[in-house]
Scaffold this motif. Structure first.
Motif, PDB file in Angstrom:
ATOM      1  N   PRO A   9       0.814  -1.197   0.000  1.00 10.03           N
ATOM      2  CA  PRO A   9       0.000   0.000   0.000  1.00 10.03           C
ATOM      3  C   PRO A   9       0.856   1.259   0.000  1.00 10.03           C
ATOM      4  O   PRO A   9       1.781   1.366   0.801  1.00 10.03           O
ATOM      5  CB  PRO A   9      -0.835  -0.123   1.286  1.00 10.03           C
ATOM      6  N   GLY A  10       0.531   2.168  -0.918  1.00  4.97           N
ATOM      7  CA  GLY A  10       1.393   3.311  -1.184  1.00  4.97           C
ATOM      8  C   GLY A  10       0.834   4.618  -0.653  1.00  4.97           C
ATOM      9  O   GLY A  10      -0.236   4.670  -0.035  1.00  4.97           O
ATOM     10  N   GLN A 190      -4.700  -0.179  -3.712  1.00  2.00           N
ATOM     11  CA  GLN A 190      -3.661   0.337  -2.797  1.00  2.00           C
ATOM     12  C   GLN A 190      -2.408   0.947  -3.447  1.00  2.00           C
ATOM     13  O   GLN A 190      -1.372   1.033  -2.802  1.00  2.00           O
ATOM     14  CB  GLN A 190      -3.273  -0.748  -1.799  1.00  2.00           C
ATOM     15  N   PRO A 195      -6.806   2.895  -0.079  1.00  2.00           N
ATOM     16  CA  PRO A 195      -6.098   1.963   0.802  1.00  2.00           C
ATOM     17  C   PRO A 195      -6.336   0.515   0.364  1.00  2.00           C
ATOM     18  O   PRO A 195      -7.215   0.254  -0.461  1.00  2.00           O
ATOM     19  CB  PRO A 195      -6.759   2.223   2.153  1.00  2.00           C
ATOM     20  N   ALA A 196      -5.592  -0.411   0.900  1.00  2.00           N
ATOM     21  CA  ALA A 196      -5.860  -1.833   0.664  1.00  2.00           C
ATOM     22  C   ALA A 196      -7.256  -2.167   1.165  1.00  2.00           C
ATOM     23  O   ALA A 196      -7.718  -1.594   2.145  1.00  2.00           O
ATOM     24  CB  ALA A 196      -4.823  -2.680   1.401  1.00  2.00           C
ATOM     25  N   GLY A 197      -7.931  -3.081   0.465  1.00  2.00           N
ATOM     26  CA  GLY A 197      -9.235  -3.532   0.946  1.00  2.00           C
ATOM     27  C   GLY A 197     -10.354  -3.428  -0.056  1.00  2.00           C
ATOM     28  O   GLY A 197     -11.450  -3.924   0.177  1.00  2.00           O
TER      29      GLY A 197
END
Lengths: 355, 355
Positions: A9-10, A190, A195-197
């Motif tokens: 995630p960046g 991400q 965000p991740a998810g």
């Protein structure tokens, strides 16, 4: 402030993080957190609708395509794509340009026949193969548009006689694309989106429902299309932050404007890598990524010391992937060009010290 | 302050929301958001490890079980359970106690034979069937421990001769359980554990890998066990907030302490429903849920006015599910008993007004 070159995630825009944090305490002043409201509430339905609308606007998504926010990352799409598009006796064509492309095609083998029509594996994926013919009898043709680990990117997309499927996880929203050239696009959020998810899927409706296969509801694109990404409880917060990030991108001028910034960042960094005698790039010049800039020290013994210097300068996330080594500077949409200049300054300082 | 009786995504503890918001801006003082750090960073690995440890501590998970944080909600588990546990020529036994149980068994039919060993469907799921025999030749036996929509709950679990699989989405962590009685437990986070976006799976390792089926990596429990929930990028933030919520629960005294609070909340509310002539419960007394309290107005014409009164009192989320009507007060772990008293006061005020 840290200079976040992490591969994912960046980095996300500061103002998005600030708004997201406010929403976690009190969402839009309703006295409840975004984390504790129903996904069927008018408040969240408005978030999801705006997220879908922003995707359509920013990428100019034509009629006849559906925009989905799902869960499970691109790795889940590796399976859902053949589950939904590859009949048992059918054939899918894959371009093998890296580890993720390889994982994608491995999953497809569970569902039908797979033809790798070109691969740069023998050269550790340092370039993008270009001379190949896409078989007209394939159910679809799959590409990975940007290879995060190796730092290569397709700067032109092939014309495909069959639906083209693209994993755009690490370069979606970084430049304009012509969605009409694709049957399906997917991307884990991400890197450039949130965000991740959550995972974005853009799919041309008419390519769906043709395999004759029974597909579990959650893995069935038509079920997700019909449910408007709400067949079950969606990942509310990840979609909210994605919406905020897309809103930020729109305010910046959209993908055309961000492409210019991304090119400026990448160009500055590649110029330094090519110029600085202590560093060298690893990929074919024509295929260099504008998102993940990979390079190594000309003398590998310098690498540890350069990482230490980066650490001193609050430059984080530049260590290369273990399968490539060296360095990887991920310069996603949200990374300001000032951070790139800090990295370039560190490279120059390092060269001075090691003259 | 709102009194949040929403069925899910449901209320989370105030202090958890505050900490989560801080982490969105600056996670543990590292100068980066929890949303923009690598899932392979030591910082996030510590979060995941603590989340797993807290699950094991709070539920006394015995040796030989794995704890996973996956994506896709319980609806994805409806498919993954038979994918992983039901051979094509095998048979799975299901107890049908509501819409979610029904969806779970429908998915299983895609993978093998399904036997519904008991059902309360004919009575609109107002009770939990109790007289049934679990076939000893089934691959597993599936239950839904709490039925969010109808407000029923299994207060005792059957003894099963085959691995028992439980969807505990809406009552996990609300009372002690004996994990050793189960082969597999799964739960969407968004009631008692955290925000939408992650799903807890607790699985007995020895029941896995027996169907002979090839399973896509993301859907294969052994692959997820081997990857420690990190076969691909996990839903970082949802896991972080779940960890914070489990930490909060532990500090409160764990599932034994919260069970007492939950019983006190439910008992107070059911006493009022039974006492107040304007309201009545809809489910069998023995099967009433301690998580989702369903009730209706004795005169259905009163329902709109009561909802308006709730609205005045900042009581939110009490409208019943469309398939049941009336009211549903979800009183998850994080809901303070003071909110229950506000609801009871409103019911009494409403009765006064409508004498």
């Amino acid at each position: 402030m840290k200079h976040n070159f992490g591969a994912g995630p960046g980095i996300l825009p500061h103002e998005v993080l600030k708004q997201a944090a406010e929403g976690v305490v009190d969402f839009n002043g309703i006295g409840l957190s975004i984390l504790e409201i129903s996904h069927r509430s008018p408040e969240f339905e408005a978030v999801l609708a705006e997220a879908v609308k922003l995707v359509k606007e920013l990428l100019n998504v034509p009629e006849g395509y559906s925009v989905l926010f799902l869960q499970g990352g691109a790795s889940t799409q590796f399976a859902l794509v053949p589950f939904n598009l590859l009949p048992q006796d059918g054939k899918a064509a894959y371009l093998e340009t890296g580890v993720w492309a390889n994982k994608a095609l491995k999953e497809a083998k569970n569902f039908g026949n797979v033809e790798i029509i070109a691969s740069s594996k023998a050269d550790n994926f340092t370039y993008i193969p270009k001379d190949y013919t896409i078989p007209a009898d394939a159910s679809y043709f799959h590409i990975t548009t940007n290879n995060t680990i190796y730092g290569t990117q397709l700067h032109e997309y092939p014309k495909s006689p069959v639906p083209m499927v693209a994993d755009m996880s690490s370069d979606i929203f970084s430049h304009p694309i012509n969605v009409a050239d694709f049957g399906l696009i997917y991307a884990g959020a991400q890197k450039n989106m949130g965000p991740a998810g959550t995972t974005l899927v853009i799919v041309k409706n008419e390519i769906l429902g043709k395999t004759g296969r029974t597909i579990p509801a959650m893995f069935d694109y038509p079920t997700q299309v019909e449910g408007g990404s709400m067949y079950n409880t969606p990942p509310v917060f990840a979609i909210y932050v994605s919406m905020l990030t897309l809103r930020w991108l729109k305010a910046k001028g959209g993908v055309e404007a961000i492409e210019k910034e991304n090119k400026a960042k990448a160009d500055a960094l590649y110029v330094e890598i090519d110029r600085n005698p202590l560093f060298k790039a690893v990929c074919a010049k024509d295929d260099r990524s504008y998102m993940n800039v990979t390079f190594v020290c000309t003398n590998p013994e310098h690498e540890k010391a350069f990482l230490e210097l980066c650490d001193e300068k609050d430059i984080v996330g530049v260590k290369g992937h273990r399968s490539v080594g060296g360095f990887r500077a991920s310069i996603y949409n949200a990374l300001p060009i000032t951070s790139v200049h800090v990295l370039i300054d560190a490279m120059q300082e390092f060269a001075e010290k090691n003259k």
